[in-house]
Motif scaffolding. Structure first.
Motif, PDB file in Angstrom:
ATOM      1  N   LYS A 156       0.841  -1.192   0.000  1.00 44.95           N
ATOM      2  CA  LYS A 156       0.000   0.000   0.000  1.00 44.95           C
ATOM      3  C   LYS A 156       0.879   1.247   0.000  1.00 44.95           C
ATOM      4  N   PRO A 157       0.381   2.356  -0.559  1.00 45.18           N
ATOM      5  CA  PRO A 157       1.203   3.572  -0.633  1.00 45.18           C
ATOM      6  C   PRO A 157       1.348   4.237   0.723  1.00 45.18           C
ATOM      7  N   TYR A 158       2.347   5.082   0.820  1.00 42.97           N
ATOM      8  CA  TYR A 158       2.444   6.009   1.936  1.00 42.97           C
ATOM      9  C   TYR A 158       1.567   7.229   1.632  1.00 42.97           C
ATOM     10  N   ILE A 159       0.945   7.767   2.642  1.00 45.06           N
ATOM     11  CA  ILE A 159       0.154   8.989   2.519  1.00 45.06           C
ATOM     12  C   ILE A 159       0.902  10.094   3.246  1.00 45.06           C
ATOM     13  N   VAL A 160       1.365  11.088   2.521  1.00 46.59           N
ATOM     14  CA  VAL A 160       2.084  12.216   3.105  1.00 46.59           C
ATOM     15  C   VAL A 160       1.147  13.419   3.121  1.00 46.59           C
ATOM     16  N   ILE A 161       0.771  13.858   4.299  1.00 47.61           N
ATOM     17  CA  ILE A 161      -0.135  15.008   4.443  1.00 47.61           C
ATOM     18  C   ILE A 161       0.676  16.225   4.863  1.00 47.61           C
ATOM     19  N   MET A 162       0.620  17.263   4.047  1.00 45.77           N
ATOM     20  CA  MET A 162       1.333  18.510   4.338  1.00 45.77           C
ATOM     21  C   MET A 162       0.453  19.395   5.218  1.00 45.77           C
ATOM     22  N   ALA A 163       0.892  19.652   6.443  1.00 51.55           N
ATOM     23  CA  ALA A 163       0.056  20.357   7.422  1.00 51.55           C
ATOM     24  C   ALA A 163       0.842  21.430   8.163  1.00 51.55           C
ATOM     25  N   GLY A 164       1.726  22.130   7.454  1.00 54.62           N
ATOM     26  CA  GLY A 164       2.572  23.105   8.129  1.00 54.62           C
ATOM     27  C   GLY A 164       2.279  24.558   7.823  1.00 54.62           C
ATOM     28  N   GLY A 165       1.259  24.828   6.987  1.00 53.35           N
ATOM     29  CA  GLY A 165       0.965  26.216   6.610  1.00 53.35           C
ATOM     30  C   GLY A 165       0.336  27.014   7.736  1.00 53.35           C
ATOM     31  N   ILE A 166       0.345  28.333   7.574  1.00 50.19           N
ATOM     32  CA  ILE A 166      -0.215  29.206   8.621  1.00 50.19           C
ATOM     33  C   ILE A 166      -1.620  29.688   8.290  1.00 50.19           C
ATOM     34  N   GLY A 167      -2.104  29.412   7.065  1.00 48.54           N
ATOM     35  CA  GLY A 167      -3.484  29.748   6.730  1.00 48.54           C
ATOM     36  C   GLY A 167      -3.796  31.222   6.795  1.00 48.54           C
ATOM     37  N   SER A 168      -2.877  32.063   6.319  1.00 44.35           N
ATOM     38  CA  SER A 168      -3.030  33.511   6.488  1.00 44.35           C
ATOM     39  C   SER A 168      -4.252  34.070   5.760  1.00 44.35           C
ATOM     40  N   ARG A 169      -4.688  33.429   4.689  1.00 44.77           N
ATOM     41  CA  ARG A 169      -5.846  33.954   3.956  1.00 44.77           C
ATOM     42  C   ARG A 169      -7.168  33.656   4.643  1.00 44.77           C
ATOM     43  N   PHE A 170      -7.113  32.936   5.785  1.00 51.31           N
ATOM     44  CA  PHE A 170      -8.299  32.740   6.611  1.00 51.31           C
ATOM     45  C   PHE A 170      -8.192  33.495   7.934  1.00 51.31           C
ATOM     46  N   TRP A 171      -7.219  34.398   8.037  1.00 51.40           N
ATOM     47  CA  TRP A 171      -7.128  35.261   9.200  1.00 51.40           C
ATOM     48  C   TRP A 171      -8.372  36.150   9.231  1.00 51.40           C
ATOM     49  N   PRO A 172      -8.888  36.499  10.411  1.00 50.91           N
ATOM     50  CA  PRO A 172      -8.383  36.232  11.764  1.00 50.91           C
ATOM     51  C   PRO A 172      -8.949  34.952  12.388  1.00 50.91           C
ATOM     52  N   TYR A 173      -9.784  34.209  11.647  1.00 56.08           N
ATOM     53  CA  TYR A 173     -10.292  32.933  12.181  1.00 56.08           C
ATOM     54  C   TYR A 173      -9.146  31.939  12.324  1.00 56.08           C
ATOM     55  N   SER A 174      -8.278  31.878  11.321  1.00 54.50           N
ATOM     56  CA  SER A 174      -7.075  31.061  11.385  1.00 54.50           C
ATOM     57  C   SER A 174      -5.956  31.897  11.979  1.00 54.50           C
ATOM     58  N   ARG A 175      -5.340  31.402  13.048  1.00 54.20           N
ATOM     59  CA  ARG A 175      -4.284  32.145  13.739  1.00 54.20           C
ATOM     60  C   ARG A 175      -2.981  31.349  13.742  1.00 54.20           C
ATOM     61  N   LYS A 176      -1.902  32.043  14.038  1.00 55.48           N
ATOM     62  CA  LYS A 176      -0.585  31.417  14.040  1.00 55.48           C
ATOM     63  C   LYS A 176      -0.527  30.228  14.993  1.00 55.48           C
ATOM     64  N   ASN A 177      -1.209  30.332  16.135  1.00 56.81           N
ATOM     65  CA  ASN A 177      -1.146  29.251  17.134  1.00 56.81           C
ATOM     66  C   ASN A 177      -2.093  28.102  16.811  1.00 56.81           C
ATOM     67  N   LYS A 178      -3.019  28.311  15.850  1.00 60.10           N
ATOM     68  CA  LYS A 178      -3.922  27.242  15.420  1.00 60.10           C
ATOM     69  C   LYS A 178      -4.433  27.552  14.017  1.00 60.10           C
ATOM     70  N   PRO A 179      -3.653  27.198  12.997  1.00 54.38           N
ATOM     71  CA  PRO A 179      -4.031  27.493  11.607  1.00 54.38           C
ATOM     72  C   PRO A 179      -5.247  26.688  11.158  1.00 54.38           C
ATOM     73  N   LYS A 180      -5.746  27.024   9.978  1.00 61.51           N
ATOM     74  CA  LYS A 180      -7.045  26.513   9.521  1.00 61.51           C
ATOM     75  C   LYS A 180      -7.105  24.992   9.418  1.00 61.51           C
TER      76      LYS A 180
END
Length: 358
Positions: free
Chosen positions: A4-28
Motif C-alpha cells: 500500500k502507498p504512503y500517505i504524506v499530508i502537508m500540514a505546516g501552513g499558517i493559513g493567512s488567507r483565513f485570518w483572523p479565524y485562522s491564527r498562528k497558534n492554530k491554523p485553519k
C-alpha cells in the motif's frame, strides 16, 4: 502494486488567507471550518484511510504544531509526525518525506496531499486515486490530479496536456504554469484547454528523487545527507542545519514546471482547496441574496457577502456587496470578499500591533 502507498499530508501552513479565524497558534487545517465535528486535517486523514492503513501515514508540519497533530490524530505514532524547524514551502516538505521514506523503503509509492482540501464526491475521488496509483508505477512518471476550472483563478497552477499522449489513465502534461496573472488565467480558462493542478501528487519515491537530482540538485544534495540521520537521535540536529541551506520554493516551481515526465489524471470529484474566504463562500449554504451568514445577523440590501462572528452580539449590516465581515476573538475584519491577495499585508501590519492579533 503489492505494498500500500504512503500517505504524506502537508500540514505546516499558517493559513493567512483565513485570518483572523485562522491564527498562528492554530491554523485553519486544525479548525473545524465546515462544522462537521472534524478539523480539515482529520477529514483529510479520514479520506485516505480508504487507501492505506494508519501505519502508512506521515504528517509533515512545523515544529510548533506537533502537539496539535498528536492531539487530533492520536492513532499515529510520534515518529509518523515529521517536524520541520522552518517553513520552507512544499518542495522541501516533500523532499524531507521522500528521502526519509526512501531510506527505509526505496520501492515505495507516495501520495502527497495538502491537509485543507474539500472533496464532495468521495467515491469518484477514490477512483481517481486508483488511476493515479496505477499510472505512477511507470518509471520516472510524476502524477498530479487535474480539475476542470470553473473560473479564471490566479491562485492555482494550470496544466495543459497532450490529448493524444497517454500512459494508461494519465495524459502527458504539455505545460505547467504556476499561479498565472489575471490576464493569463482568463486566457487559460476561456481556451478550455487547461485544468487546475489540485496540489495532490502520486509518484514512486525513486521517480521523485530522480526528479530532485535532475531539477533541484541543491535540495537533493542536502537531503541525501539525511539518510544516515533519519530515525536516529541526530535527525533533529540534521534538519536544523538542512533547512538553513535550502531555499523557499514550491514543488510546482522547483520540479513540475521543469520536468518532461509529468502526467495528469483528470478528476471530477467536487474539489475545493478552501484557500480563501471566497472559496469557502462558494461551498457554504447561502441566503436568497448569496450571503453566507454565520452570526446573529440582520442584513439589509446586502449581497454576495460573508458574515461570521464568534460572539453572540447582534451584527447589523446594510448596503454591502462582495464583502467579508469576520469578528473573531480580538480582531474585527471588514474587507472585500475577494481581497485574498491583501491578507499577507493585513497580517503583517497586525503583527506590528502585537503578536496577540496574529
Amino acid at each position: 502494486m503489492k505494498q500500500k502507498p504512503y500517505i504524506v499530508i502537508m500540514a505546516g501552513g499558517i493559513g493567512s488567507r483565513f485570518w483572523p479565524y485562522s491564527r498562528k497558534n492554530k491554523p485553519k487545517q486544525f479548525l473545524d471550518v465546515l462544522g462537521t465535528g472534524r478539523s480539515l486535517l482529520q477529514m483529510t486523514y479520514d479520506r485516505f484511510r480508504e487507501v492505506a492503513d494508519p501505519s502508512r501515514f506521515l504528517i509533515v508540519t512545523h515544529k510548533n504544531y506537533l502537539h496539535l497533530v498528536l492531539d487530533q490524530l492520536p492513532e499515529l505514532k510520534s515518529d509518523q509526525i515529521l517536524s520541520e524547524p522552518l517553513q520552507k514551502n512544499t518542495a522541501n516538505c516533500i523532499a524531507y518525506s521522500a528521502y526519509k521514506i526512501h531510506a527505509f523503503e526505496p520501492d515505495a509509492t507516495l501520495i502527497v496531499t495538502p491537509s485543507d482540501h474539500l472533496i464532495l464526491r468521495e467515491n469518484r475521488f477514490q477512483e481517481s486515486i486508483k488511476k493515479a496509483l496505477d499510472a505512477a508505477q511507470e518509471e520516472g512518471h510524476l502524477i498530479t490530479l487535474g480539475i476542470k476550472p470553473n473560473r479564471p483563478e490566479t491562485g492555482y497552477g494550470y496544466i495543459q496536456y497532450h490529448e493524444d499522449i497517454q500512459q494508461g489513465p494519465a495524459q502527458k502534461v504539455k505545460t505547467f504554469t504556476e499561479k498565472p496573472n489575471a490576464k493569463l488565467a482568463k486566457a487559460f480558462f476561456e481556451s478550455g484547454d487547461f485544468v487546475w493542478n489540485s496540489g495532490m501528487f502520486v509518484w514512486k519515491v525513486k521517480s521523485l528523487i530522480d526528479a530532485f537530482k535532475a531539477h533541484m540538485p541543491d535540495v537533493a544534495e542536502v537531503f541525501e545527507e539525511g539518510i544516515e540521520h533519519f530515525g536516529k537521535n541526530t535527525e533533529e540536529e540534521f534538519l536544523n542545519r538542512a533547512y538553513t541551506l535550502v531555499k523557499n520554493i514550491s514543488i510546482d516551481y522547483g520540479i513540475l514546471e521543469k520536468s518532461d515526465q509529468v502526467y495528469v489524471v483528470l478528476g471530477d470529484f467536487g474539489w475545493s482547496d478552501l484557500g480563501s474566504w471566497r472559496s469557502l463562500h462558494e461551498i457554504r449554504d447561502k441566503d436568497e441574496h448569496d450571503n453566507v451568514v454565520e452570526a446573529n445577523g440582520m442584513l439589509f440590501d446586502t449581497h454576495h457577502s460573508y458574515i461570521k462572528s464568534d460572539s453572540e452580539k447582534l451584527v447589523v449590516v446594510q448596503g454591502l456587496e462582495n464583502y467579508l465581515i469576520n469578528d473573531t476573538e480580538n480582531v474585527l475584519l471588514i474587507c472585500k470578499l475577494d481581497a485574498e491577495k491583501k491578507f499577507r499585508e493585513f497580517v503583517s501590519n497586525a503583527r506590528k500591533k502585537g503578536e496577540d492579533f496574529v
